[in-house]
Structure formats: structure tokens, C-alpha cells
Design a protein around this motif. Structure first.
Motif, PDB file in Angstrom:
ATOM      1  N   UNK A  76       1.008  -1.426  -0.111  1.00  9.73           N
ATOM      2  CA  UNK A  76       0.108   0.386   0.049  1.00  9.73           C
ATOM      3  C   UNK A  76       0.592   0.862   0.115  1.00  9.73           C
ATOM      4  N   UNK A  77       1.857   1.506   0.220  1.00 13.60           N
ATOM      5  CA  UNK A  77       3.011   2.655   0.151  1.00 13.60           C
ATOM      6  C   UNK A  77       4.152   2.471  -0.898  1.00 13.60           C
ATOM      7  N   UNK A  78       3.542   1.800  -1.681  1.00 15.94           N
ATOM      8  CA  UNK A  78       4.380   1.598  -3.113  1.00 15.94           C
ATOM      9  C   UNK A  78       3.214   2.833  -3.618  1.00 15.94           C
ATOM     10  N   UNK A  79       3.706   3.463  -4.927  1.00 15.95           N
ATOM     11  CA  UNK A  79       3.116   3.785  -6.241  1.00 15.95           C
ATOM     12  C   UNK A  79       1.647   2.708  -6.652  1.00 15.95           C
ATOM     13  N   UNK A  80       0.692   3.015  -6.927  1.00 18.47           N
ATOM     14  CA  UNK A  80      -0.298   2.075  -7.290  1.00 18.47           C
ATOM     15  C   UNK A  80      -0.109   1.227  -6.047  1.00 18.47           C
ATOM     16  N   UNK A  81       0.317   0.919  -5.484  1.00 17.06           N
ATOM     17  CA  UNK A  81      -0.094  -0.072  -4.139  1.00 17.06           C
ATOM     18  C   UNK A  81       0.191  -1.507  -4.187  1.00 17.06           C
ATOM     19  N   UNK A  82       0.685  -1.479  -5.584  1.00 17.84           N
ATOM     20  CA  UNK A  82       2.070  -2.457  -5.683  1.00 17.84           C
ATOM     21  C   UNK A  82       1.616  -3.483  -6.862  1.00 17.84           C
ATOM     22  N   UNK A  83       0.457  -3.258  -6.918  1.00 24.67           N
ATOM     23  CA  UNK A  83      -0.027  -3.272  -8.372  1.00 24.67           C
ATOM     24  C   UNK A  83       0.394  -2.871  -9.916  1.00 24.67           C
ATOM     25  N   UNK A  84      -0.034  -4.106 -11.013  1.00 22.44           N
ATOM     26  CA  UNK A  84       0.595  -3.895 -11.893  1.00 22.44           C
ATOM     27  C   UNK A  84      -0.533  -3.480 -13.179  1.00 22.44           C
ATOM     28  N   UNK A  85      -0.167  -2.439 -14.216  1.00 25.03           N
ATOM     29  CA  UNK A  85      -0.826  -1.881 -15.150  1.00 25.03           C
ATOM     30  C   UNK A  85      -2.647  -2.693 -15.200  1.00 25.03           C
ATOM     31  N   UNK A  86      -2.672  -3.838 -15.207  1.00 32.34           N
ATOM     32  CA  UNK A  86      -3.500  -4.822 -15.364  1.00 32.34           C
ATOM     33  C   UNK A  86      -4.877  -4.664 -15.218  1.00 32.34           C
ATOM     34  N   UNK A  87      -6.090  -4.796 -15.182  1.00 34.53           N
ATOM     35  CA  UNK A  87      -7.445  -5.334 -14.147  1.00 34.53           C
ATOM     36  C   UNK A  87      -7.048  -6.459 -14.098  1.00 34.53           C
ATOM     37  N   UNK A  88      -8.008  -6.910 -13.036  1.00 36.26           N
ATOM     38  CA  UNK A  88      -7.365  -7.832 -11.890  1.00 36.26           C
ATOM     39  C   UNK A  88      -9.290  -8.371 -11.644  1.00 36.26           C
ATOM     40  N   UNK A  89      -9.321  -9.444 -12.014  1.00 38.55           N
ATOM     41  CA  UNK A  89     -10.747 -10.068 -11.517  1.00 38.55           C
ATOM     42  C   UNK A  89     -11.068 -10.549 -10.356  1.00 38.55           C
ATOM     43  N   UNK A  90     -11.874 -10.210  -9.602  1.00 45.71           N
ATOM     44  CA  UNK A  90     -11.827 -10.328  -8.047  1.00 45.71           C
ATOM     45  C   UNK A  90     -13.517 -10.547  -7.982  1.00 45.71           C
ATOM     46  N   UNK A  91     -13.804 -11.414  -7.219  1.00 41.42           N
ATOM     47  CA  UNK A  91     -14.969 -12.463  -6.750  1.00 41.42           C
ATOM     48  C   UNK A  91     -15.377 -12.297  -5.516  1.00 41.42           C
ATOM     49  N   UNK A  92     -16.819 -12.190  -5.825  1.00 43.98           N
ATOM     50  CA  UNK A  92     -17.209 -11.949  -4.243  1.00 43.98           C
ATOM     51  C   UNK A  92     -18.384 -12.517  -3.827  1.00 43.98           C
ATOM     52  N   UNK A  93     -18.870 -12.773  -3.059  1.00 41.61           N
ATOM     53  CA  UNK A  93     -20.046 -13.981  -2.278  1.00 41.61           C
ATOM     54  C   UNK A  93     -20.224 -12.758  -1.183  1.00 41.61           C
ATOM     55  N   UNK A  94     -21.652 -12.504  -0.698  1.00 40.01           N
ATOM     56  CA  UNK A  94     -22.503 -13.208   0.487  1.00 40.01           C
ATOM     57  C   UNK A  94     -23.340 -13.767   0.740  1.00 40.01           C
ATOM     58  N   UNK A  95     -23.471 -14.394   1.723  1.00 41.18           N
ATOM     59  CA  UNK A  95     -24.345 -15.303   2.579  1.00 41.18           C
ATOM     60  C   UNK A  95     -25.209 -15.311   3.306  1.00 41.18           C
ATOM     61  N   UNK A  96     -25.754 -16.181   3.813  1.00 40.83           N
ATOM     62  CA  UNK A  96     -26.671 -15.697   4.752  1.00 40.83           C
ATOM     63  C   UNK A  96     -26.035 -16.547   6.476  1.00 40.83           C
ATOM     64  N   UNK A  97     -25.177 -16.931   6.381  1.00 43.09           N
ATOM     65  CA  UNK A  97     -24.480 -17.409   7.356  1.00 43.09           C
ATOM     66  C   UNK A  97     -22.961 -17.615   7.812  1.00 43.09           C
ATOM     67  N   UNK A  98     -22.014 -16.825   8.399  1.00 41.81           N
ATOM     68  CA  UNK A  98     -20.786 -16.370   8.465  1.00 41.81           C
ATOM     69  C   UNK A  98     -20.154 -17.406   7.966  1.00 41.81           C
ATOM     70  N   UNK A  99     -20.189 -18.943   7.825  1.00 41.50           N
ATOM     71  CA  UNK A  99     -19.851 -20.054   6.971  1.00 41.50           C
ATOM     72  C   UNK A  99     -18.990 -19.831   5.781  1.00 41.50           C
TER      73      UNK A  99
END
Length: 156
Positions: A76-99
Motif C-alpha cells: 500500500x505504500x508503493x506507487x499504485x499499491x504494488x499492483x501492475x497496470x492490468x485489471x484484476x478479476x475479484x470474486x465476491x460472495x454474500x451469504x446468510x451465514x458466517x461460514x
């Protein structure tokens, strides 16, 4: 006694000629070399450190949903957060239970470098006045599980 040299097998014997063998070997090596980036992409991105270092968040609750947010920043303290210049897919999930076994919504969002590799997901179609748990994943990294809630229905 004369010495006879063995003759190479003819192509009609069913064996590969030396030329066919070399051609097949070169073709296989070229295919493996050219296909390597595709296999690397299928495994997902590789991060220099844990990419969810800035955490996860939810907000803007409604009676049928909320907004989920994260930013990929392995350094996070590097330019660009240490990420490259390409988009990155991020999966997300929402559930009714903590597990996260009772999944009610899921999807993939692009962490785009134009937005500092942040992800903003507007989740809708949920039940009012309920607790929900959520998590993000990118490459082989997963975020902690977060908890959020929808607003009650009007008049309740």
C-alpha cells in the motif's frame, strides 16, 4: 564374413521417422511455450504480498441490499499499491451465514488500475432487516469475512 548394417525402418513399418519425431517434439515444445501465459492467467494473478491489506467494507444499506468495497494493494505504500497496470478479476460472495455456506449472491468485479484497483459492488435483491456475511477473493488470496445488514422494510 561380411558385416551387414541394419537398415532404418521404412515409414510403412508404423514407426516414426527421425524427421517426424523431431517435428513432433519441436511442435510440442512450441505449443507448451506459447500456451504457458494462458495457463498462468487461468491460475489468476500473483501478488507480492497479501492484496487485501487495506481491508474490506460495506455501506449504503437499503432494505434490499448494500454496497461492498475493497481495494487490492499488496504494497500500500508503493506507487499504485504494488499492483501492475492490468485489471484484476475479484470474486465476491454474500451469504446468510458466517461460514458462507448459504450463498445468496455472488459475482466477479474488475479491479481496474484507473480506480486504483478498487472494487465497488452494489448488491441488491436481498431480504430486509437481515444480517449478511461477505468475502472477496483474487488469485489465491481471500479477504476476511465481513458482516453487514440490510435496512428494515418501511413501516416495520
Amino acid at each position: 564374413m561380411p558385416v551387414t548394417m541394419p537398415q532404418p525402418p521404412s515409414s510403412s513399418s508404423g514407426l516414426l521417422s527421425r524427421r517426424a519425431f523431431v517435428t513432433a517434439g519441436v511442435s510440442a515444445a512450441a505449443w507448451a511455450w506459447l500456451a504457458r501465459p494462458a495457463f498462468a492467467m487461468a491460475r489468476g494473478p500473483h501478488f507480492a504480498a497479501y492484496p487485501f491489506s487495506l481491508g474490506i467494507a460495506s455501506g449504503d444499506p437499503a432494505r434490499d441490499g448494500f454496497v461492498l468495497w475493497t481495494r487490492l494493494a499488496p504494497l500500500p505504500f508503493e506507487p499504485g499499491g504494488g499492483m501492475g497496470t492490468e485489471p484484476v478479476p475479484v470474486q465476491w460472495v454474500v451469504a446468510e451465514d458466517e461460514s458462507l455456506k448459504k450463498v445468496v449472491r455472488h459475482g466477479t468485479a474488475q479491479a481496474d488500475p484507473a480506480w486504483a484497483h478498487s472494487v465497488h459492488v452494489e448488491v441488491t435483491g436481498l431480504r430486509p432487516d437481515r444480517w449478511y456475511w461477505y468475502r472477496f477473493a483474487a488469485g489465491d488470496a481471500t479477504s476476511p469475512v465481513g458482516r453487514t445488514r440490510t435496512f428494515p422494510a418501511p413501516g416495520t
